[in-house]
Write an enzyme that holds these catalytic residues in place. Structure first.
Site, mmCIF file in Angstrom:
data_model
loop_
_atom_site.group_PDB
_atom_site.id
_atom_site.type_symbol
_atom_site.label_atom_id
_atom_site.label_comp_id
_atom_site.label_asym_id
_atom_site.label_seq_id
_atom_site.Cartn_x
_atom_site.Cartn_y
_atom_site.Cartn_z
ATOM 1 N N ARG A 1 12.536 10.716 58.366
ATOM 2 C CA ARG A 1 13.594 11.665 58.704
ATOM 3 C C ARG A 1 13.027 13.011 59.157
ATOM 4 O O ARG A 1 13.622 13.729 59.922
ATOM 5 C CB ARG A 1 14.532 11.862 57.509
ATOM 6 N N ALA B 1 9.506 -3.176 50.745
ATOM 7 C CA ALA B 1 10.067 -1.964 50.125
ATOM 8 C C ALA B 1 11.097 -2.345 49.060
ATOM 9 O O ALA B 1 10.736 -2.560 47.891
ATOM 10 C CB ALA B 1 10.655 -1.075 51.212
ATOM 11 N N ARG B 2 12.351 -2.453 49.473
ATOM 12 C CA ARG B 2 13.413 -2.928 48.586
ATOM 13 C C ARG B 2 14.356 -3.802 49.416
ATOM 14 O O ARG B 2 14.673 -3.470 50.559
ATOM 15 C CB ARG B 2 14.195 -1.770 47.973
ATOM 16 N N GLY C 1 5.142 7.284 53.808
ATOM 17 C CA GLY C 1 4.599 7.885 52.591
ATOM 18 C C GLY C 1 3.214 7.302 52.358
ATOM 19 O O GLY C 1 2.546 6.823 53.285
ATOM 20 N N ARG C 2 2.818 7.292 51.101
ATOM 21 C CA ARG C 2 1.453 6.828 50.777
ATOM 22 C C ARG C 2 1.234 5.372 51.190
ATOM 23 O O ARG C 2 0.179 5.022 51.705
ATOM 24 C CB ARG C 2 1.193 6.988 49.271
ATOM 25 N N ILE C 3 2.238 4.504 50.957
ATOM 26 C CA ILE C 3 2.042 3.072 51.273
ATOM 27 C C ILE C 3 2.062 2.864 52.790
ATOM 28 O O ILE C 3 1.207 2.146 53.335
ATOM 29 C CB ILE C 3 3.098 2.204 50.553
ATOM 30 N N GLY D 1 4.374 -7.378 45.627
ATOM 31 C CA GLY D 1 3.635 -6.329 46.347
ATOM 32 C C GLY D 1 2.510 -5.692 45.551
ATOM 33 O O GLY D 1 1.407 -5.498 46.057
ATOM 34 N N HIS E 1 8.539 -10.925 45.323
ATOM 35 C CA HIS E 1 8.316 -9.528 44.908
ATOM 36 C C HIS E 1 6.963 -9.357 44.204
ATOM 37 O O HIS E 1 6.916 -9.049 43.005
ATOM 38 C CB HIS E 1 9.467 -9.035 44.019
ATOM 39 N N GLU F 1 17.890 -9.922 43.975
ATOM 40 C CA GLU F 1 16.821 -10.620 43.238
ATOM 41 C C GLU F 1 17.289 -11.021 41.844
ATOM 42 O O GLU F 1 17.944 -10.217 41.183
ATOM 43 C CB GLU F 1 15.601 -9.700 43.099
#
Ligand code: GLV
Length: 316
Positions: free
Chosen positions: A179, A233-234, A157-159, A283, A281, A263
């Protein structure tokens, strides 16, 4: 004039759109997180909530809001896995997030972790600070080159695309897996192929049921002992225990991690793992970006309260 609950203290200027629109802001003076019970109670008489990714906005919270007059929940984050969007949709509550404004800042941090993990920066620095560096040595802290390496982006995606732009400056070969075929050079249809071919794997997918533990033991095994894993990401996208085991066993070379499964708890074996750079965290954590994120979330609230469709509405 509407009542807007803001769950934490936001960066300077972050509330400007709400102030300009003349909305009443409900906010505590101290910056401690609301407990889930506090949140349940706080949503009953507000029109909107501006929350953070640490607030669990589940079905119970949304139902309590919907029984009152809640119209919109805006997350000061691009990820919104902390909000039950299915329940929100059913209850007619709009959800907003902050896409776009944090891409470059988060890509900077991903690249920082790519460099720091590959070059064993944490190990070298902590030895120096701990008085364990006794002079230059030809065999010390031998990392892996970032320039010229193969970078595998999981999610584009954008990141992810912003990380790819940085990688071009380092002469890296960039592969990416999503995907659906992006039609962009470097697209790899199979995740396993990308993991086997990349020297450095960087994760840029949202957390969903299909990405939970996307990177587990077998995926780490495919990456191999030369490989570096970066996660901005996560946390739950990676099986943290499997990652800790892989680092301890030398099954992958290094990891740069900014997000965690539970977290702020961190798996103790990850904390003790060698060749791991672990950040809390951060970012999107720059002054400018966090202020823009807060403003964007508030803009979304103002639009919904005005009866408009906000640009940052999470699609149903
Ligand atoms: C941060 O993790 C975000 O989703 O914005």
């Amino acid at each position: 004039m509407a009542r807007v609950l803001v769950t934490r203290v936001l960066p300077d200027g972050g509330l400007d759109p709400l102030v300009a629109a003349g909305h009443e802001i409900v906010q505590r003076s101290d910056d401690t997180p609301l407990t889930h019970d506090d949140l349940l109670r706080a949503v009953v008489d507000v029109d909107a909530v501006v929350c953070l990714l640490t607030d669990r906005v589940d079905e119970a919270v949304l139902a309590a809001g919907a029984a009152g007059r809640l119209q919109v929940v805006a997350n000061v984050a691009v990820g919104y896995d902390n909000i039950d969007t299915t329940a929100a949709r059913r209850l007619g509550i709009a959800v907003c997030n902050t896409p776009g404004v944090l891409d470059e800042t988060t890509a900077d941090l991903a690249f920082l972790l790519i460099l720091a993990a590959s070059r064993l920066a944490w190990e070298a620095e902590s030895d120096l600070r701990g008085g364990r560096w006794h002079g230059w040595g030809v065999n010390q802290y031998l990392g892996r080159d970032v320039h010229g390496a193969v970078l595998g982006l999981v999610g584009y995606g954008r990141i992810g695309a912003a990380v790819a732009r940085r990688a071009a400056g380092f002469g890296m070969t960039v592969l990416h897996h999503t995907r659906h075929d992006t039609g962009v050079a470097g697209y790899i249809a199979e995740l396993d192929t990308l993991l086997a071919e990349a020297d450095i794997v960087s994760l840029h997918v949202p957390l969903t049921e299909s990405t939970r533990h996307l990177i587990g033991r077998s995926e780490l095994a495919l990456m191999g002992p030369h490989a570096v894993l970066v996660n901005t990401a996560r946390g739950p996208v990676v099986d943290e225990e499997a990652l800790a085991d892989a680092l301890h066993a030398g099954d992958i070379f290094a990891a740069g991690i900014d997000v965690y499964e539970g977290e702020p708890e961190i798996h103790p074996r990850l904390l003790s793992a060698p060749r791991a750079v672990l950040l809390p965290h951060v970012g999107s954590a720059t002054l400018a970006t966090r202020a823009k994120m807060a403003q964007m979330a508030c803009d979304g609230v103002c639009a919904v309260l005005d009866g408009a469709v906000p640009a940052n509405l999470v699609p149903a």
